[in-house]
Enzyme design. Structure first.
Site, mmCIF file in Angstrom:
data_model
loop_
_atom_site.group_PDB
_atom_site.id
_atom_site.type_symbol
_atom_site.label_atom_id
_atom_site.label_comp_id
_atom_site.label_asym_id
_atom_site.label_seq_id
_atom_site.Cartn_x
_atom_site.Cartn_y
_atom_site.Cartn_z
ATOM 1 N NE ARG A 53 0.475 1.855 -5.457
ATOM 2 C CZ ARG A 53 0.637 1.231 -4.307
ATOM 3 N NH1 ARG A 53 -0.262 0.395 -3.873
ATOM 4 N NH2 ARG A 53 1.711 1.449 -3.591
ATOM 5 N NE ARG A 74 3.761 3.973 6.848
ATOM 6 C CZ ARG A 74 3.246 3.871 5.637
ATOM 7 N NH1 ARG A 74 1.963 3.616 5.486
ATOM 8 N NH2 ARG A 74 3.993 4.055 4.582
ATOM 9 N NE ARG A 89 6.038 4.665 -0.694
ATOM 10 C CZ ARG A 89 5.759 4.821 0.593
ATOM 11 N NH1 ARG A 89 6.673 5.311 1.422
ATOM 12 N NH2 ARG A 89 4.579 4.502 1.056
ATOM 13 N NE ARG A 117 5.776 0.881 4.041
ATOM 14 C CZ ARG A 117 4.668 1.084 3.335
ATOM 15 N NH1 ARG A 117 3.484 0.853 3.869
ATOM 16 N NH2 ARG A 117 4.728 1.521 2.103
ATOM 17 C CE LYS A 169 -3.135 3.157 -0.513
ATOM 18 N NZ LYS A 169 -2.207 4.258 -0.164
HETATM 19 P P1 AP5 Z 1 -1.504 4.240 6.396
HETATM 20 O O1 AP5 Z 1 -2.888 3.791 6.701
HETATM 21 O O2 AP5 Z 1 -0.382 3.303 6.664
HETATM 22 O O3 AP5 Z 1 -1.448 4.791 4.876
HETATM 23 P P2 AP5 Z 1 -1.542 4.033 3.472
HETATM 24 O O4 AP5 Z 1 -2.506 4.790 2.619
HETATM 25 O O5 AP5 Z 1 -1.808 2.575 3.699
HETATM 26 O O6 AP5 Z 1 -0.092 4.322 2.924
HETATM 27 P P3 AP5 Z 1 1.027 3.347 2.299
HETATM 28 O O7 AP5 Z 1 2.327 4.076 2.426
HETATM 29 O O8 AP5 Z 1 0.932 1.970 2.906
HETATM 30 O O9 AP5 Z 1 0.586 3.291 0.833
HETATM 31 P P4 AP5 Z 1 1.460 2.899 -0.352
HETATM 32 O O10 AP5 Z 1 0.387 2.804 -1.353
HETATM 33 O O11 AP5 Z 1 2.557 3.783 -0.707
HETATM 34 O O12 AP5 Z 1 2.239 1.573 0.132
HETATM 35 P P5 AP5 Z 1 1.949 0.029 -0.098
HETATM 36 O O13 AP5 Z 1 2.342 -0.680 1.124
HETATM 37 O O14 AP5 Z 1 0.603 -0.160 -0.660
HETATM 38 O O15 AP5 Z 1 -1.252 5.618 7.184
HETATM 39 C C1 AP5 Z 1 -0.012 6.289 7.121
HETATM 40 C C2 AP5 Z 1 0.340 6.877 8.504
HETATM 41 O O16 AP5 Z 1 -0.622 7.876 8.834
HETATM 42 C C3 AP5 Z 1 0.292 5.858 9.649
HETATM 43 O O17 AP5 Z 1 1.318 6.157 10.552
HETATM 44 C C4 AP5 Z 1 -1.092 6.064 10.281
HETATM 45 O O18 AP5 Z 1 -1.062 5.740 11.669
HETATM 46 C C5 AP5 Z 1 -1.317 7.556 10.037
HETATM 47 N N1 AP5 Z 1 -2.731 7.860 9.785
HETATM 48 C C6 AP5 Z 1 -3.614 7.142 9.037
HETATM 49 N N2 AP5 Z 1 -4.823 7.755 9.002
HETATM 50 C C7 AP5 Z 1 -4.689 8.898 9.757
HETATM 51 C C8 AP5 Z 1 -5.578 9.960 10.089
HETATM 52 N N3 AP5 Z 1 -6.863 9.980 9.659
HETATM 53 N N4 AP5 Z 1 -5.101 10.981 10.842
HETATM 54 C C9 AP5 Z 1 -3.796 10.979 11.279
HETATM 55 N N5 AP5 Z 1 -2.910 10.001 11.002
HETATM 56 C C10 AP5 Z 1 -3.353 8.960 10.236
HETATM 57 O O19 AP5 Z 1 2.999 -0.303 -1.267
HETATM 58 C C11 AP5 Z 1 4.392 -0.313 -1.014
HETATM 59 C C12 AP5 Z 1 5.131 -0.613 -2.310
HETATM 60 O O20 AP5 Z 1 4.752 -1.927 -2.792
HETATM 61 C C13 AP5 Z 1 4.835 0.321 -3.487
HETATM 62 O O21 AP5 Z 1 5.655 1.480 -3.455
HETATM 63 C C14 AP5 Z 1 5.179 -0.596 -4.687
HETATM 64 O O22 AP5 Z 1 6.574 -0.700 -4.857
HETATM 65 C C15 AP5 Z 1 4.674 -1.957 -4.226
HETATM 66 N N6 AP5 Z 1 3.275 -2.198 -4.623
HETATM 67 C C16 AP5 Z 1 2.218 -2.423 -3.786
HETATM 68 N N7 AP5 Z 1 1.085 -2.598 -4.494
HETATM 69 C C17 AP5 Z 1 1.430 -2.488 -5.804
HETATM 70 C C18 AP5 Z 1 0.698 -2.568 -7.020
HETATM 71 N N8 AP5 Z 1 -0.632 -2.791 -7.020
HETATM 72 N N9 AP5 Z 1 1.352 -2.379 -8.186
HETATM 73 C C19 AP5 Z 1 2.697 -2.168 -8.203
HETATM 74 N N10 AP5 Z 1 3.450 -2.075 -7.086
HETATM 75 C C20 AP5 Z 1 2.821 -2.238 -5.887
HETATM 76 MG MG MG Z 2 -0.655 0.826 3.418
#
Ligand code: AP5
Ligand code: MG
Length: 211
Positions: free
Chosen positions: A89, A125, A169, A158, A14
């Site tokens: 979410r 990552r 997660r 991270r 994402k």
């Molecule tokens: P990346 O693009 O970083 O993946 P992502 O989908 O953004 O994954 P996240 O781990 O950031 O999602 P998340 O939802 O768990 O975390 P968030 O920060 O939102 O890609 C991942 C890796 O793969 C990278 O190394 C990239 O280079 C590689 N990659 C990407 N695309 C690729 C491809 N096509 N091919 C190969 N490699 C690829 O949330 C963190 C925490 O915050 C949550 O756990 C929660 O505690 C809190 N939080 C955030 N939002 C909320 C909410 N709305 N409600 C409640 N809690 C929340």
């Molecule tokens: Mg992300």
């Protein structure tokens, strides 16, 4: 205002795609995870309150997240095209977005990726401590080791990308995801894309969908 939301498991890509599309297609990108990580690093109260949930791989309470996103979206002009990455979410978060004509979702895009691929992506990552840009030790190496190509910041792992927290997660995601897919599906607003392809191929699909 057009609001597009990216749904998908941790590691589904994402953030990678939202950053590419905002750089090349002029979308305003809102990552609630990046906002929380910045608030933690700036020692803001919202970050300090959220930190223990994030460390444990749990969701931050809806009320906190809704306030955070409302204040981010509140000041946008009527012709903005916004990409929300990581919000909503939960069902209450989705309902809340749609409750205002300003923030009603145009389309929800679900990144479908097999779980075995997610583990590999998350464990390798590295993110820029300064701007949040995601890299990967195999799939997206920086030009200079441990240095962000975009801003020169340090690349770090991270804390929530460690094994036990990743499992938590993924479980939290699985518990909430079908309700969100149903919510957008029944409203005719859901598009599922194959997220297990190259980042370039996915970006091309998204550029077509969001034009
Ligand atoms: P990346 O693009 O970083 O993946 P992502 O989908 O953004 O994954 P996240 O781990 O950031 O999602 P998340 O939802 O768990 O975390 P968030 O920060 O939102 O890609 C991942 C890796 O793969 C990278 O190394 C990239 O280079 C590689 N990659 C990407 N695309 C690729 C491809 N096509 N091919 C190969 N490699 C690829 O949330 C963190 C925490 O915050 C949550 O756990 C929660 O505690 C809190 N939080 C955030 N939002 C909320 C909410 N709305 N409600 C409640 N809690 C929340
Ligand atoms: Mg992300």
């Amino acid at each position: 205002m057009s609001i597009f939301v990216f749904l998908g498991a941790p590691g589904s890509g994402k953030g990678t795609q939202a950053k590419r599309l905002s750089a090349r297609n002029g979308f305003a990108h809102f990552s609630t995870g990046d906002m929380l990580r910045k608030a933690i690093s700036d020692k803001e109260q919202v970050g300090l309150n959220a930190e223990r949930f994030i460390k444990n791989g749990e969701l931050v309470p809806d009320a906190v997240m809704i306030e955070l996103i409302n204040s981010a979206l509140g000041s946008l002009s009527a012709n903005t095209r916004a990409l929300l990455d990581g919000f909503p979410r939960t069902l209450p978060q989705a309902v809340r977005l749609d409750s205002s004509p300003q923030t009603c979702v145009t389309n929800a895009i679900y990144f479908e990726v097999p779980e075995s691929v997610l583990f590999e992506r998350l464990s390798g990552r590295r993110i820029c401590k300064n701007c949040g840009e995601p890299f990967h030790v195999v799939f997206r190496r920086p030009l200079v080791q441990s240095v962000c190509d975009k801003c020169g910041g340090n690349l770090v792992q991270r804390p929530d990308d460690e094994g036990v927290v990743v499992k938590k997660r993924l479980k939290v995601f699985a518990d909430q995801n079908s309700a969100l897919l149903d919510y957008y599906g029944t409203r005719g607003k859901l598009t599922t894309i194959d997220g297990n392809r190259s980042a370039e191929a996915i970006e091309q699909t998204l550029s077509g969908l969001l034009s």
